[in-house]
Each structure stands twice: as C-alpha cells, then as structure tokens.
Enzyme design. Structure first.
Site, PDB file in Angstrom:
ATOM      1  N   GLN A   1      12.438  -0.905   3.962  1.00  0.00           N
ATOM      2  CA  GLN A   1      11.591   0.267   3.719  1.00  0.00           C
ATOM      3  C   GLN A   1      12.355   1.362   2.980  1.00  0.00           C
ATOM      4  O   GLN A   1      11.850   1.961   2.033  1.00  0.00           O
ATOM      5  CB  GLN A   1      11.071   0.833   5.045  1.00  0.00           C
TER       6      GLN A   1
ATOM      7  N   GLY B   1       2.818   5.064  11.460  1.00  0.00           N
ATOM      8  CA  GLY B   1       2.325   3.866  12.146  1.00  0.00           C
ATOM      9  C   GLY B   1       3.099   3.544  13.404  1.00  0.00           C
ATOM     10  O   GLY B   1       2.520   3.395  14.484  1.00  0.00           O
TER      11      GLY B   1
ATOM     12  N   GLY C   1       8.795   5.019   6.132  1.00  0.00           N
ATOM     13  CA  GLY C   1       8.115   4.453   4.974  1.00  0.00           C
ATOM     14  C   GLY C   1       8.214   5.306   3.725  1.00  0.00           C
ATOM     15  O   GLY C   1       8.112   4.793   2.614  1.00  0.00           O
ATOM     16  N   GLU C   2       8.365   6.597   3.898  1.00  0.00           N
ATOM     17  CA  GLU C   2       8.277   7.483   2.744  1.00  0.00           C
ATOM     18  C   GLU C   2       9.558   8.229   2.405  1.00  0.00           C
ATOM     19  O   GLU C   2       9.779   8.599   1.248  1.00  0.00           O
ATOM     20  CB  GLU C   2       7.112   8.470   2.954  1.00  0.00           C
TER      21      GLU C   2
ATOM     22  N   ARG D   1      15.615   6.408  16.102  1.00  0.00           N
ATOM     23  CA  ARG D   1      16.017   5.033  16.363  1.00  0.00           C
ATOM     24  C   ARG D   1      15.404   4.098  15.328  1.00  0.00           C
ATOM     25  O   ARG D   1      14.269   4.273  14.916  1.00  0.00           O
ATOM     26  CB  ARG D   1      15.514   4.609  17.738  1.00  0.00           C
TER      27      ARG D   1
ATOM     28  N   GLY E   1       0.860  -1.180   0.000  1.00  0.00           N
ATOM     29  CA  GLY E   1       0.000   0.000   0.000  1.00  0.00           C
ATOM     30  C   GLY E   1       0.889   1.220   0.000  1.00  0.00           C
ATOM     31  O   GLY E   1       1.763   1.342   0.853  1.00  0.00           O
TER      32      GLY E   1
ATOM     33  N   LYS F   1      11.493   7.924  14.094  1.00  0.00           N
ATOM     34  CA  LYS F   1      10.859   8.781  13.091  1.00  0.00           C
ATOM     35  C   LYS F   1      10.375   7.851  11.970  1.00  0.00           C
ATOM     36  O   LYS F   1      10.832   6.729  11.864  1.00  0.00           O
ATOM     37  CB  LYS F   1      11.853   9.806  12.542  1.00  0.00           C
TER      38      LYS F   1
ATOM     39  N   ILE G   1       1.101  -3.404   6.070  1.00  0.00           N
ATOM     40  CA  ILE G   1       0.893  -3.421   4.617  1.00  0.00           C
ATOM     41  C   ILE G   1       2.139  -3.957   3.898  1.00  0.00           C
ATOM     42  O   ILE G   1       2.312  -3.747   2.701  1.00  0.00           O
ATOM     43  CB  ILE G   1       0.511  -2.011   4.111  1.00  0.00           C
TER      44      ILE G   1
END
Ligand code: MOS
Length: 687
Positions: free
Chosen positions: A586, A500, A652-653, A576, A228, A649, A457
């Site tokens: 990721q 998340g 994912g992006e 961390r 996702g 922190k 996801i």
C-alpha cells in the site's frame, strides 16, 4: 482509551488469502459474473459540452444486427429520484458536459452494441461552454467562509522571512486497471448488481433511492475489485444506466464496462488546483504565519470540493493561520475523490513552500520541519493521540543518507545528469465512522464465519480482516471463514479515507468479543454474535493523524531536461501494521502514484470542445516500471491506544501525500530551477 487488542496474527508478514484465486484467474470480477443470457451495453456520449439534445435518429442502430434496444431520454424508464443530477441519466434532453451519456445501445454482444452506438445520430443545440479554470476569474465563489486564527497580516509584516508563491496541479484521473463495471439483474421487482465498487453498502441505498425500491430489494455484490483510488467510492452514472437498461429488457441481465476513455468522462477525477501559500518565519526559522489559499473547479451539474487546506491545518506550529477555498463552476464532468483528495495536492503546495522557506531561512529542510513540529493540533488545541513526524524525518534522513548534504542547488553532476535530493512531510488523518457491523457465526466445519459487507479493492482487506478476526477470537487464521463484498452481509462503510481497517476491523473485534462473551471458547454450530463500530469518543480529546517523511534522489538531464527519480525512501508512522506484506504494498503503491503525479499525470481538456484530449493510457501517462528506481517504504513502531482496538492508522493514502513535493524539491536541488506547476515536464528545466 480503547485498550489494544493482544495480537498474534496482526503484525505478521502474511500471504494474501485471496492471492491464489487472483493469480489463477478463479477470482470473479464484476464483468466475469456468469449471469444467464446477458446483454451488453454501449453508451452514446455527448459531442457538446453544454446545451440540449434536439434530434435523435435511432433507426439505423435499431435495425443493426443483434441490437435489442436503443435507449434515449425519450424512451428510457423514468427514475424515481433525480435529486442527484449526476445520476439522472437519460431523464431529459439537457447536456452538462462533453461525454455525458445521451443514449445507450443494448445488444447481444459487446461488439454489436458498440457498432450500433456509432449509428445513433444525435443533434444538439449547443450553448457556449466554459471549461477553463483560472485563479483570476471574477466568478469564483467561496466554498467555505475564509478562516483566520490570529492575525496573519500582522505576522507577515513583522516577519524576518516571508515566502509567497503559487503552486498548481493539473486535472488527474483515476485509472484502476479494472474500469468501472456493472452487471445489472432485475428479478421479481428487485435489482441485483455485480459492481466494481469500493462499497456495496454505499451503492445500495443510492440505487434504492434512484430506482424507488426498498433497500432490501437491492443487492450489490463486489467480492473482488481490480483497484479503486476513490472513483469507485461514490456512485456514478454508469451503474444507473446499466440498471435502467436491465429494467427495460425483462429477463436480460445487462453488462456494462466503461471503456478506458469513458473513465475520463464519467468516473470522477481530481480537480486542477491553483494554490497560493504564504509562510512567515522569525529569524530562528520558526513559522509565525501560514496562509493557504486554494482555487479549484466544480461541475455545474454537482458540487464537489477538494479540501486542499486540510493538511495545512495540523502540520506545523504557527500561531497565525488563514485558509481560503474558492471554486469556479464549469461545464465539466463531476470532480470527485482520487487518492488522498485534499491532502495530496494540498501537500504538494505546502511541502514545496516549506522547502523554499527553509532555503530562505538558511536552514536544512529536515531541520526546518523539525523546528516547526507541534505537540498540539494548532487549530483545535487538542493533543495528538500519537504524532511521530519528527521520528519519521530523523529515521528517513538516516536511511537515505541525508547527513552532510550540500544545500547549494545545481552543483552536483554525474556526466550529463544533474543530481539532487529533496524531502517532504506526509500526513493523513485517522478517519473513523460509526455504522459498520460484523457477525461471527460458528460453522459446521468448526470454523468461524465472519461476515461484514466490506470491500477489498486490492488493498489486502481479505487478509487483514482475517488476521484481525483470528486475533480477536484467539484462533489461528485458518479457522476464520471471512465473508465480504456483498450487501446481504452486515453494513460496512466505504473503502475510502483509508478508514476500512479502522471501521471494519473494530466491528469484527466487537463481534468477536461478543461471541466469546456469549458462547465461550467451545461454541456449538450456529452460535452467533454481532458487534458494531461505534463513534470513537477519544476523538473528542485527541487529534489523530498518521505522518510520514519522504526522501527522493532525482536526476535531471542537463541537455534534455528529462527527470528521473533514482531513489526514494518513505518512512511512515501509521500505528500498528496488520500485515507487513500488504502494508508495504500500500505504501509503495502510494509513493509510485506520487512519482506518477510528479512526472506524468496531466489530463488536458480542450477548451474548444470541453473533452479530455489524452483520454487513454497511451497519452495520459502513468508511472510504469521503468519510472521507478530504488524505492523503500518502511515504518516506525507506534503504539496508539486511542485510534481503535487494533491500534492501526490508515495506510492507503498517506504514501502519495508529499511524494510529488519531495521529487520537485529534489529537482530544484539538482538544477536550481524551482518548478511550482505539476507535472515536472522537461521544458521547465531547459533554459
Ligand atoms: Mo479514497 S480517495 O479515500 O477512496
């Protein structure tokens, strides 16, 4: 100050706790759910981009083998709420974009449904449509008031160096391997949906409102999700259509998986952008003004604004700053989230412009960025909780072998290939939202049941939350029995905004601390405690963001213009790391998607009909193994006591942010050709 959790499991290189279930096929995804006597749905999509459905002949479809029902706006159950126009599926005859659902066939098999859907005859009264974005349209509207700090025009007039250029990014489409999938079951006036989603608690209230149900009567389940990137973070029409069909067919659960082509129609996508960036610098290469002016599109049916100026606000020191964001309303499908909405396309423009400005100032692009680092957030004046952009640039330069780079473009050659290197900065905010809760309960098997309606996801949340729970309860990981992916579990925020671990992890830590306080270290079966993620008040005092630096080595073929990314190094400062293995995955995944954005991704909308022409993975190219050279993602040690109890922190992006700029900057260094329009197709380099 929150105070950091003491850690044992956190930071380890831990195998995925769901790994075995996934690789053996035991993990059931939405479509795999063994519901009793399922029926299958196939939609009929609009062939026009704007207008009305004036005729529907469903007789042939209804007579076809295995067909249970043909739903249209004439016979579909009425929804309780049509406030969200994207979700008001089959409620009236209006068509707002090409590919919108105008009917659906439900049948005994997927094949029968698909065949019969082709037999539904639809007539339209088409109206002229408009699907083409350009920055010089005269109907652009301001998505927000233009914002100015200081006096940009005066700074530009007084500057030693001014860079002014326009960058564009094309429409880009989410393509998780598992398409959007729903299995809808009506039972006793309630609705259960097995859904491929980034948030079961995100879907539940939306379905409750649309179907007019008490939220307690709606249950959404998503234990395993096949990827996702944002499209599954909001609710789209597909799940509502599945719910409608199941309601129309009592006793028959309805399974509905989007085709890959439907993913280009109704699942959301990244708007194309046109971004003008102006940078002014003094004779020492210190920025005196930054201006970022963005033009995007939004669907007539529903507004979505991709905030491309967001990363520009906090990235570099410059006393004079101006941001503008304007939109065109078009007859197109609804734009929505895609990995790092705003930051990703915004940083392509800003970090390309920074490269050009560094060259104009006669400075090395790493040095130029270091020189314009800031200790306080330029807009708010707040200090950063931690900010290690410079450390990432320095460490990246060291690992990549940046030192001694000849700044002259187009001078290194290896046979037929021109070779160059480039750099870009990355940033992504630390997003936290209150409202997630977790419950810890001591089970009969002597394990701690940790329950939270979170979603994994593919990120590794199953594993990371198990680690966090283990540390917070001070037990080994195998004493944790994690339960996620079900709206019957305590409320959790969406797997979006790289938030998340912050939101769910904090709830888990709070529940574990409450459990220890109430029940000590020798609990009895059934002992239970609950904890909640509350607003992080440290946000009042600190600006919080993750940073990174990406370095790329690119080869461009002198004859054909083919671009190859030979090597990339990404160094990130992301607090961390909970799990070295899944974190690396990721960050690498983000960088790979950045290569994909740089070289390939481009959804081409046909202005005559309004559909995306290359609406499959044969023609909408995404990076494959052969596109990825030597790629390294690492992180620097960062202890941030303000972000959350874990000190994490989001990861994912940030990996996609800046990656495409690093590659475009390297392609310029290789060839001397500056390409400001993504993707970097061969024609741009052949002269
Ligand atoms: Mo991601 S675009 O924040 O779901």
């Amino acid at each position: 100050m929150i105070g950091l959790l003491h850690t044992r499991s956190i930071g380890a290189d831990v195998e995925r706790v769901d790994g075995r279930a996934k690789v053996t096929g035991a993990a059931a995804y939405a479509f795999d759910q063994p519901v009793e006597n399922p029926a299958y749905l196939h939609p009929v999509r609009s062939a026009v981009a704007r207008g009305r459905v004036t005729g529907l002949d469903t007789a042939a479809a209804e007579a076809a083998d295995g067909v249970l029902a043909v739903l249209t706006h004439r016979n579909a159950p009425r929804l309780a709420s049509t406030d969200d126009t994207e979700l008001a599926v089959l409620q009236d005859d209006a068509v707002a974009f090409h590919g919108q659902f105008v009917a659906a066939v439900v049948a005994e098999t997927p094949e029968a449904a698909r065949r019969a859907a082709a037999l539904v005859a639809v007539e339209y009264a088409g109206e002229p449509h408009d699907v083409v974005l350009s920055a010089d349209r005269d109907d652009l509207y301001a998505a927000q008031e233009p914002e100015e700090h200081g006096d940009v025009d005066a700074a530009i007039a007084a500057a030693a160096v001014v860079h002014d250029a326009t960058y564009t990014t094309p429409p880009e489409f989410n393509n998780p391997m598992e398409p959007h999938t729903s299995v809808a079951v009506w039972d006793d006036g309630g609705l259960t949906v097995y859904e491929s989603t980034q948030g079961v608690h995100t879907v539940r209230p939306v379905l409750a409102e649309v179907f007019g149900l008490d939220p307690e009567r709606v249950r959404v389940i998503a234990r395993y999700v096949g990827g996702g990137f944002g499209s599954k973070g909001t609710v789209h029409a597909n799940v509502v259509l599945a719910g409608l069909a199941a309601r129309a067919l009592p006793g028959r659960p309805v399974k509905f998986a989007l085709t890959r082509q439907d993913m280009f129609r109704v699942a959301g996508y990244r708007t194309p952008t046109v971004q003008r960036v102006r940078l002014a610098a003094d004779a020492d290469g210190r920025l005196t003004a930054v201006e970022h002016d963005v033009v995007e599109q939004s669907a007539r049916i529903k507004e979505f604004v991709e905030g491309c100026t967001k990363p520009t606000r906090g990235m570099y020191a410059a006393p004079n700053r101006r941001y503008r964001q304007r939109m065109a309303t078009l007859d197109v499908p609804v734009t929505s989230w895609m990995r790092a909405p705003g930051e990703c396309p915004g940083m392509f423009a800003l970090e390309s412009a920074m490269d050009e400005a560094a060259i104009a100032c006669g400075l090395d692009p790493v040095e130029f960025r270091v020189r314009n680092d800031t200790r306080t957030d330029p807009d708010s004046g707040k200090p950063f909780s931690t900010r290690n952009l410079v450390a990432c640039l320095r460490e990246g330069a060291r690992r990549f072998g940046w030192e001694g780079r000849d700044p002259a473009p187009g001078v290194r050659r290896d046979g037929d290939w021109l070779v160059g290197t480039g750099v870009a900065g990355s940033c992504y905010p630390v997003i936290s939202d209150p409202g997630s809760a977790a419950v810890v309960r001591y089970g009969a098997d002597g394990r701690y049941q940790v329950s939270i309606g979170a979603a994994d996801i593919g990120t590794g949340a199953w594993t990371a939350l198990t680690q966090i729970a283990a540390d917070a309860l001070r037990v080994p990981m195998d004493r944790i029995d994690l339960r996620i992916g079900d709206s019957a579990l305590p409320r959790a925020t969406v797997a979006g905004g790289s938030s998340g671990t912050t939101n769910w992890g904090t709830a888990v830590v709070e529940a574990a601390r409450a459990f220890r306080d109430q029940h000590g270290v020798h609990p009895r079966e059934g002992d239970e405690a609950r904890g909640e993620m509350r607003e992080n008040t440290a946000k009042e005092h600190y600006a919080m963001s993750a940073y990174g630096a990406q370095f790329a080595e690119v080869r461009v073929h002198a004859g054909t213009g083919e671009v190859r990314v030979q090597r990339m190094v990404g160094v990130f400062a992301v607090g961390r790391i909970v799990n070295a293995r899944t974190a690396r995955s990721q960050l690498l995944g983000g960088m790979v998607m950045g290569v994909s954005m740089a070289l390939h991704e481009h959804g081409v909308r046909d202005p005559r009909f309004g559909h995306v022409v290359n609406h499959d993975l044969a023609e909408y190219h995404v990076a494959a193994n052969a596109d990825i050279g030597d790629m390294e993602a690492v992180w620097i040690e960062e202890e941030d006591p303000h972000v959350n109890p874990m000190g994490t922190k989001g990861i994912g992006e940030i990996g996609i942010v800046g990656a495409a700029a690093a590659i475009a900057n390297a392609a310029h260094h290789a060839t001397g050709v500056r390409v400001r329009d993504l993707p970097l197709t061969t024609d741009a380099f052949v002269r």
